[in-house]
Enzyme design. Sequence first.
Site, PDB file in Angstrom:
ATOM      1  N   THR A  45       0.784  -1.358  -0.030  1.00  0.00           N
ATOM      2  CA  THR A  45      -0.162  -0.081  -0.035  1.00  0.00           C
ATOM      3  C   THR A  45       0.877   1.324  -0.031  1.00  0.00           C
ATOM      4  O   THR A  45       0.371   2.457   0.177  1.00  0.00           O
ATOM      5  CB  THR A  45      -0.841  -0.170   1.198  1.00  0.00           C
ATOM      6  OG1 THR A  45      -0.089  -0.206   2.542  1.00  0.00           O
ATOM      7  CG2 THR A  45      -1.762  -1.279   1.226  1.00  0.00           C
ATOM      8  N   THR A 142       8.279 -10.234  18.307  1.00  0.00           N
ATOM      9  CA  THR A 142       9.301  -9.382  17.829  1.00  0.00           C
ATOM     10  C   THR A 142       8.428  -7.790  17.607  1.00  0.00           C
ATOM     11  O   THR A 142       8.316  -7.544  16.492  1.00  0.00           O
ATOM     12  CB  THR A 142       9.656  -9.916  16.148  1.00  0.00           C
ATOM     13  OG1 THR A 142       8.431  -9.987  15.510  1.00  0.00           O
ATOM     14  CG2 THR A 142      10.284 -11.172  16.173  1.00  0.00           C
ATOM     15  N   ASN A 144       8.391  -3.631  17.771  1.00  0.00           N
ATOM     16  CA  ASN A 144       9.404  -2.673  17.835  1.00  0.00           C
ATOM     17  C   ASN A 144       9.348  -1.836  19.171  1.00  0.00           C
ATOM     18  O   ASN A 144       8.226  -2.106  19.812  1.00  0.00           O
ATOM     19  CB  ASN A 144       9.177  -1.479  16.650  1.00  0.00           C
ATOM     20  CG  ASN A 144       7.867  -1.320  16.573  1.00  0.00           C
ATOM     21  OD1 ASN A 144       7.171  -0.816  17.649  1.00  0.00           O
ATOM     22  ND2 ASN A 144       7.267  -0.639  15.096  1.00  0.00           N
ATOM     23  N   GLN A 145       9.879  -0.754  19.353  1.00  0.00           N
ATOM     24  CA  GLN A 145       9.809  -0.141  20.502  1.00  0.00           C
ATOM     25  C   GLN A 145       8.384   0.178  20.949  1.00  0.00           C
ATOM     26  O   GLN A 145       7.781  -0.038  22.041  1.00  0.00           O
ATOM     27  CB  GLN A 145      10.880   1.153  20.577  1.00  0.00           C
ATOM     28  CG  GLN A 145      10.670   1.721  22.013  1.00  0.00           C
ATOM     29  CD  GLN A 145      11.576   2.963  22.266  1.00  0.00           C
ATOM     30  OE1 GLN A 145      12.740   2.860  21.685  1.00  0.00           O
ATOM     31  NE2 GLN A 145      11.299   4.037  22.866  1.00  0.00           N
ATOM     32  N   GLU A 147       5.678  -0.763  19.842  1.00  0.00           N
ATOM     33  CA  GLU A 147       4.532  -1.934  20.234  1.00  0.00           C
ATOM     34  C   GLU A 147       4.933  -2.356  21.547  1.00  0.00           C
ATOM     35  O   GLU A 147       3.963  -2.957  22.339  1.00  0.00           O
ATOM     36  CB  GLU A 147       4.552  -2.967  19.075  1.00  0.00           C
ATOM     37  CG  GLU A 147       4.235  -2.488  17.618  1.00  0.00           C
ATOM     38  CD  GLU A 147       4.614  -3.028  16.533  1.00  0.00           C
ATOM     39  OE1 GLU A 147       4.206  -2.812  15.353  1.00  0.00           O
ATOM     40  OE2 GLU A 147       5.800  -3.745  16.522  1.00  0.00           O
ATOM     41  N   SER A 181      13.547  -2.417  16.754  1.00  0.00           N
ATOM     42  CA  SER A 181      14.465  -1.354  16.836  1.00  0.00           C
ATOM     43  C   SER A 181      13.777  -0.529  17.866  1.00  0.00           C
ATOM     44  O   SER A 181      12.827  -0.699  18.442  1.00  0.00           O
ATOM     45  CB  SER A 181      13.970  -0.616  15.424  1.00  0.00           C
ATOM     46  OG  SER A 181      12.434  -0.423  15.540  1.00  0.00           O
ATOM     47  N   ALA A 222      16.512   5.171   3.599  1.00  0.00           N
ATOM     48  CA  ALA A 222      15.134   4.853   2.539  1.00  0.00           C
ATOM     49  C   ALA A 222      14.354   4.108   3.336  1.00  0.00           C
ATOM     50  O   ALA A 222      14.630   3.669   4.336  1.00  0.00           O
ATOM     51  CB  ALA A 222      15.841   4.158   1.355  1.00  0.00           C
ATOM     52  N   ASP A 229       8.718  -8.262   8.352  1.00  0.00           N
ATOM     53  CA  ASP A 229       8.310  -9.626   7.983  1.00  0.00           C
ATOM     54  C   ASP A 229       9.207 -10.524   7.756  1.00  0.00           C
ATOM     55  O   ASP A 229       9.339 -11.684   7.914  1.00  0.00           O
ATOM     56  CB  ASP A 229       7.249  -9.700   6.623  1.00  0.00           C
ATOM     57  CG  ASP A 229       6.189  -8.475   6.768  1.00  0.00           C
ATOM     58  OD1 ASP A 229       5.654  -8.444   7.924  1.00  0.00           O
ATOM     59  OD2 ASP A 229       5.798  -7.980   5.687  1.00  0.00           O
TER      60      ASP A 229
END
Length: 311
Positions: A45, A142, A144-145, A147, A181, A222, A229
């Site tokens: 998306t 897994t 990230n910070q 979450e 992360s 980038a 995933d």
Amino acid sequence: MECRVLSIQSHVVRGYVGNKSATFPLQVLGFEVDSINSVQFSNHTGYAHWKGQVLTAEELNELYEGIKLNKVNHYDYILTGYSRDTSFLEMVVDIIKELKEANPSLVYVCDPVMGDHGAMYVPEYLLPVYRDKVVPLADILTPNQFEAEILTGRKITTEEDAVEVMDLLHKMGPETVVLTSSDLPSKRGDQFLVALGSQKIVKPDGTNTSQKICIDIPKVDAVFVGTGDLFAALLLAWTHHHPKDLKAACEKTVSVMHHVIKRTITHAHELAGPGKRPSPAQLELRMVQSKADIENPAIVVEAKVLQKSSH
């Protein structure tokens, strides 16, 4: 011994995200992958346009029933990623419970995809479903910070906070937690992201220890889609090969990521031409071209062991 993974994630016709990002690396590393596509879109998306269909909870159940009727619903691993629908997520929970009953040693790898950088990109009513139903079933988590913070209700501003949050997540269920992360400053400077991991290990005498690690990941300027995933799939594979060594599993996972991303950005810049920002189509992960790196990554990052704590 053959290892079979049930992966319930998005599918795109063009490019790499969800199941398209997870299946190939797992197959290359020797896993049989059965995939259920939670959505089927033309592309991810992040493009200007996309079209496609979304799988309902009923359709998910129907596919699972077919597998069950043929008595081939034995899995060693389940992998789940992005979902934005409560009833779908609750159906996933029911399926995982049933599969765990059929195989008590089944490992559930959950990427609790809810948001990033302080904002949710799924509906907020998914948070309690993840927190109360999904995470308690997970063996490997897994987030990230962001979450990790919303799941535990705790902010992370220091390494100590991160360690505490990972321990809180352990208490909720998962034996292995990797914060993919964080916003923590890297000791190696601002060109690096900090990821952290924690693995609970039950010793032969029944006591618990945990291995905590931290890893500096080189930043790339980038926006890539499908990397989360890919990370979860690789972590599944490498923890399978190094079940008691989170450090080795994370080093291999992050090293593969690094090789794939480097190859992707180099290719994207070649296509875009000097001084131009690559398009989403040009930034699609160079997955097939990275087959050798996936199978046998040159290790480019080293994880530090923070502590081994005994309880």
